[in-house]
Write a protein that holds these residues in place. Structure first.
Motif, PDB file in Angstrom:
ATOM      1  N   LEU A 189      -3.248 -20.799  -4.460  1.00 45.52           N
ATOM      2  CA  LEU A 189      -1.981 -20.243  -3.980  1.00 45.52           C
ATOM      3  C   LEU A 189      -1.131 -19.697  -5.134  1.00 45.52           C
ATOM      4  CD1 LEU A 189      -1.146 -22.978  -1.300  1.00 45.52           C
ATOM      5  CD2 LEU A 189      -1.906 -20.618  -0.855  1.00 45.52           C
ATOM      6  N   MET A 190      -1.073 -20.430  -6.238  1.00 45.41           N
ATOM      7  CA  MET A 190      -0.302 -19.951  -7.389  1.00 45.41           C
ATOM      8  C   MET A 190      -0.875 -18.638  -7.908  1.00 45.41           C
ATOM      9  SD  MET A 190       1.182 -22.803  -9.925  1.00 45.41           S
ATOM     10  CE  MET A 190      -0.342 -23.716 -10.204  1.00 45.41           C
ATOM     11  N   ARG A 191      -2.202 -18.567  -7.906  1.00 45.43           N
ATOM     12  CA  ARG A 191      -2.848 -17.339  -8.355  1.00 45.43           C
ATOM     13  C   ARG A 191      -2.455 -16.159  -7.456  1.00 45.43           C
ATOM     14  NH1 ARG A 191      -5.396 -15.975 -13.167  1.00 45.43           N
ATOM     15  NH2 ARG A 191      -6.595 -14.106 -12.789  1.00 45.43           N
ATOM     16  N   ARG A 192      -2.390 -16.429  -6.158  1.00 44.71           N
ATOM     17  CA  ARG A 192      -2.018 -15.358  -5.214  1.00 44.71           C
ATOM     18  C   ARG A 192      -0.573 -14.897  -5.468  1.00 44.71           C
ATOM     19  NH1 ARG A 192      -4.596 -12.269  -1.525  1.00 44.71           N
ATOM     20  NH2 ARG A 192      -3.449 -12.990   0.295  1.00 44.71           N
ATOM     21  N   TYR A 193       0.291 -15.818  -5.918  1.00 44.90           N
ATOM     22  CA  TYR A 193       1.661 -15.424  -6.250  1.00 44.90           C
ATOM     23  C   TYR A 193       1.694 -14.602  -7.540  1.00 44.90           C
ATOM     24  CZ  TYR A 193       6.504 -15.615  -7.792  1.00 44.90           C
ATOM     25  OH  TYR A 193       7.760 -15.260  -8.233  1.00 44.90           O
ATOM     26  N   ARG A 194       0.888 -15.035  -8.506  1.00 45.44           N
ATOM     27  CA  ARG A 194       0.994 -14.435  -9.843  1.00 45.44           C
ATOM     28  C   ARG A 194       0.230 -13.122  -9.991  1.00 45.44           C
ATOM     29  NH1 ARG A 194       0.598 -20.139 -13.031  1.00 45.44           N
ATOM     30  NH2 ARG A 194       2.845 -20.537 -13.170  1.00 45.44           N
ATOM     31  N   VAL A 195      -0.929 -13.023  -9.366  1.00 47.43           N
ATOM     32  CA  VAL A 195      -1.731 -11.793  -9.491  1.00 47.43           C
ATOM     33  C   VAL A 195      -2.150 -11.310  -8.103  1.00 47.43           C
ATOM     34  CG1 VAL A 195      -3.736 -10.699 -10.533  1.00 47.43           C
ATOM     35  CG2 VAL A 195      -2.610 -12.582 -11.718  1.00 47.43           C
ATOM     36  N   PRO A 196      -1.427 -10.347  -7.553  1.00 43.84           N
ATOM     37  CA  PRO A 196      -1.791  -9.829  -6.229  1.00 43.84           C
ATOM     38  C   PRO A 196      -3.228  -9.306  -6.227  1.00 43.84           C
ATOM     39  CG  PRO A 196       0.326  -8.938  -6.948  1.00 43.84           C
ATOM     40  CD  PRO A 196      -0.235  -9.689  -8.113  1.00 43.84           C
ATOM     41  N   VAL A 197      -3.946  -9.602  -5.133  1.00 44.60           N
ATOM     42  CA  VAL A 197      -5.283  -9.039  -4.936  1.00 44.60           C
ATOM     43  C   VAL A 197      -5.125  -7.723  -4.197  1.00 44.60           C
ATOM     44  CG1 VAL A 197      -7.525  -9.378  -3.842  1.00 44.60           C
ATOM     45  CG2 VAL A 197      -6.318 -11.331  -4.868  1.00 44.60           C
ATOM     46  N   LEU A 198      -5.573  -6.663  -4.803  1.00 47.80           N
ATOM     47  CA  LEU A 198      -5.396  -5.346  -4.175  1.00 47.80           C
ATOM     48  C   LEU A 198      -6.686  -4.899  -3.487  1.00 47.80           C
ATOM     49  CD1 LEU A 198      -3.208  -3.488  -6.822  1.00 47.80           C
ATOM     50  CD2 LEU A 198      -2.538  -5.058  -4.996  1.00 47.80           C
ATOM     51  N   ARG A 199      -6.535  -4.047  -2.497  1.00 44.32           N
ATOM     52  CA  ARG A 199      -7.670  -3.645  -1.658  1.00 44.32           C
ATOM     53  C   ARG A 199      -8.005  -2.182  -1.900  1.00 44.32           C
ATOM     54  NH1 ARG A 199      -8.974  -8.841  -0.708  1.00 44.32           N
ATOM     55  NH2 ARG A 199      -7.206  -9.974   0.210  1.00 44.32           N
ATOM     56  N   GLN A 200      -8.191  -1.821  -3.182  1.00 42.86           N
ATOM     57  CA  GLN A 200      -8.413  -0.413  -3.522  1.00 42.86           C
ATOM     58  C   GLN A 200      -9.662   0.167  -2.857  1.00 42.86           C
ATOM     59  OE1 GLN A 200      -8.426  -2.978  -5.634  1.00 42.86           O
ATOM     60  NE2 GLN A 200      -9.848  -2.720  -7.336  1.00 42.86           N
ATOM     61  N   GLU A 201     -10.649  -0.726  -2.517  1.00 38.65           N
ATOM     62  CA  GLU A 201     -11.872  -0.233  -1.866  1.00 38.65           C
ATOM     63  C   GLU A 201     -11.547   0.397  -0.514  1.00 38.65           C
ATOM     64  OE1 GLU A 201     -11.024  -3.343  -2.221  1.00 38.65           O
ATOM     65  OE2 GLU A 201     -12.353  -4.403  -3.621  1.00 38.65           O
ATOM     66  N   LEU A 202     -10.424  -0.028   0.072  1.00 37.19           N
ATOM     67  CA  LEU A 202     -10.092   0.421   1.416  1.00 37.19           C
ATOM     68  C   LEU A 202      -9.284   1.719   1.432  1.00 37.19           C
ATOM     69  CD1 LEU A 202     -10.839  -0.870   4.106  1.00 37.19           C
ATOM     70  CD2 LEU A 202      -8.512  -1.774   4.246  1.00 37.19           C
ATOM     71  N   ALA A 203      -8.789   2.135   0.261  1.00 40.17           N
ATOM     72  CA  ALA A 203      -7.886   3.292   0.228  1.00 40.17           C
ATOM     73  C   ALA A 203      -8.493   4.545   0.874  1.00 40.17           C
ATOM     74  CB  ALA A 203      -7.429   3.569  -1.206  1.00 40.17           C
ATOM     75  N   PRO A 204      -9.751   4.875   0.580  1.00 42.19           N
ATOM     76  CA  PRO A 204     -10.299   6.099   1.199  1.00 42.19           C
ATOM     77  C   PRO A 204     -10.324   6.010   2.731  1.00 42.19           C
ATOM     78  CG  PRO A 204     -11.677   5.385  -0.633  1.00 42.19           C
ATOM     79  CD  PRO A 204     -10.704   4.276  -0.383  1.00 42.19           C
ATOM     80  N   ALA A 205     -10.662   4.842   3.276  1.00 39.58           N
ATOM     81  CA  ALA A 205     -10.691   4.681   4.732  1.00 39.58           C
ATOM     82  C   ALA A 205      -9.287   4.758   5.326  1.00 39.58           C
ATOM     83  CB  ALA A 205     -11.359   3.352   5.103  1.00 39.58           C
ATOM     84  N   ILE A 206      -8.312   4.182   4.622  1.00 37.25           N
ATOM     85  CA  ILE A 206      -6.910   4.286   5.054  1.00 37.25           C
ATOM     86  C   ILE A 206      -6.505   5.761   5.128  1.00 37.25           C
ATOM     87  CG2 ILE A 206      -4.503   3.873   4.310  1.00 37.25           C
ATOM     88  CD1 ILE A 206      -5.601   1.279   5.185  1.00 37.25           C
ATOM     89  N   ALA A 207      -6.854   6.494   4.081  1.00 40.01           N
ATOM     90  CA  ALA A 207      -6.469   7.910   4.021  1.00 40.01           C
ATOM     91  C   ALA A 207      -7.046   8.689   5.190  1.00 40.01           C
ATOM     92  CB  ALA A 207      -6.924   8.524   2.698  1.00 40.01           C
TER      93      ALA A 207
END
Lengths: 329, 329
Positions: A189-207
């Motif tokens: 949980l602390m890790r999730r607060y300190r370093v957000p996990v980003l979902r860059q793999e999904l960006a093309p599908a979002i677009a």
């Protein structure tokens, strides 16, 4: 820009930040950076010690959180990050060792996201001011695609979210010693607060497929409200469908009122997951594509005619005590 | 970006800043701004209360100084300002009235320079932090021309400066009650400290004719040093040729050591005049063009083989006690 163009202690900073500079940064020796490629979108998020991160957080993780808070804004639009500017207001006692560790964090995430520093400005507080980090980050769309704004949702679209919700808020409570689960969950949980996990793999599908999209920084309910407001419609948000990590599930199971606990998770900030809408058939394709790249996408709501966000739990509408985390208050 | 997407007091800010937004700012309702036109260059200068301006300076003038410090970086490259992002870390006690006056200052200069707000982020300090203003400003070159960098000077080029030197430094001393001349001079000097006069009329000529260029923010000698360093040559800087306002002349006349007084004026920051080099024949044309637009250009030095800045007064090299004003120290 004035970074690395000053005297004395500034030389230390030049040595620390110059290795991070890309070609457009002109080696951080000029007043400006140049754009050799066209940028399509830009974001600017400012983080303050004590508000967006804890003063004693490890400097490399502070740097990575600041950078990721901005990259998150670009990714959720379906774009690819493409370079950044860094502004720092440093506390008087922040030394070269601290700065080097901060720069190491930037360097780490520059490699993860394939970006470089373009320039910026570094200044020290005259008095007792806290660390302020101001990042300006550019984004590039795939040729022919447009950024996915908050305003594109339509009645009938479904609402979905990546990953899990509420972990960062619990992580902040753990980091502040207000909460203890078990060591493994606490660390997660602390890790999730300190370093957000980003979902860059999904960006093309979002677009390609999303109608509206943003990243969750203010809290799920508040951010769903931003889509509802910008798209001029109502969103039914079902807390019972909200994806939770095992650690968050464990926390919920210890709470007396489940609906209240869920609404608390849905009002924490700093998740940096993507919240987006799409017509139902497109959402099916999007979920499949997300699964291929290892990202979980969960449908948690529905867009309708009307306005605002209706928060549902146990099949009926509830009134959450809070709708979001206000970094401003 | 998060401006205007938060709760509570944030609504006040939305109301205050939304009227400043241009089309690319998406009404300040999204995470990002879009570029409808290509930007060629970008700068990011960060200003801190107590370091770059006085805490009690009028809020509209603080806003205008922050904006102009950035516009200055764009103009000195021969470019035209083309929109900006605003990041604010606000002190706890900064109220809506103060913010409205700050926004009025931005609005004033938006009209002067024909630019709009694209977006940004507004946050409040958790503790006793000072006002931090972070601006990112974009610039556009005339088609076919390139930004004039610090690195383009060549031996044989002459060095020139716009306007007058040292006024802002004296103005700071007046504002801090460390100096009194006469009421008119005091007012003039304080104004020069609080609202930089920019030479946007000269930008096209700079773009066409200058070999190297920057704005004077660290002090004339230090900034001449930046050109010398980036262009790998030596600059002979003649303090006796340095253009002075009547107020600065009056101050110099009261000092016991004229050479020392001149070198002090040449080491103050915040002038925001343009310091640039050009081959001698081009400089003649540039001076004529500047005169047509009401800007004084004064040749104050010469580029040679070698390195560093030789500061001359009374025909011989002197050692100034200080070479520049370090906003960082």
């Amino acid at each position: 820009m004035a970074t690395n163009s000053r005297l004395g202690e500034f030389d230390i900073i030049r040595e620390i930040f110059r290795p991070l500079a890309g070609e457009d940064g002109l080696n951080l020796t000029d007043d400006v950076a140049v754009f050799s490629q066209r940028a399509d979108i830009v974001t600017k998020d400012l983080l303050i010690a004590g508000t967006h991160f804890l003063v004693d957080d490890p400097p490399d993780l502070i740097a990575r959180k600041a950078l990721r808070a901005n990259i998150s804004d670009i990714i959720c639009k379906g774009a690819k990050p493409a370079g950044y500017l860094l502004g720092l207001a440093l506390p008087r006692l922040c030394d070269a060792d601290w700065l080097q560790r901060f720069a190491d964090g930037l360097s780490h995430d520059q490699q993860v996201f394939d970006i470089h520093l373009l320039g910026g400005d570094t200044t020290r507080h005259a008095g007792d001011g806290p660390l302020v980090i101001s990042i300006t980050l550019f984004g590039k769309m795939t040729e022919g695609l447009r950024p996915v704004l908050r305003s594109g949702a339509a009645p009938g679209d479904v609402l979905a979210v990546t990953g899990t919700i509420g972990d960062a808020g619990l992580g902040l409570a753990v980091a502040q010693a207000d909460l203890r689960l078990d060591p493994e969950a606490d660390e997660f949980l602390m890790r999730r607060y300190r370093v957000p996990v980003l979902r860059q793999e999904l960006a093309p599908a979002i677009a390609i497929s999303a109608s509206a999209s943003l990243d969750i920084s203010d809290g799920l309910i508040a951010d769903a409200g931003h889509i509802a407001s910008a798209s001029a419609l109502r969103i039914d948000l079902d807390l019972d469908k909200m994806p939770l990590s095992p650690a968050a599930q464990s926390w919920v199971s210890q709470q007396a009122d489940t609906a209240l606990a869920l609404s608390q998770l849905a009002s924490f900030g700093d998740d940096y997951e993507i919240l987006f809408t799409a017509p139902a058939p497109r959402m099916i394709a999007l979920k499949a594509r997300a699964a291929d790249s290892g990202v979980t996408v969960t449908v948690i709501g529905q867009c309708r005619e009307g306005e605002g966000v209706a928060v549902l739990s146990g099949g009926k509408e509830i009134t959450p005590p809070k709708r979001g985390h206000d970094h401003f208050a």
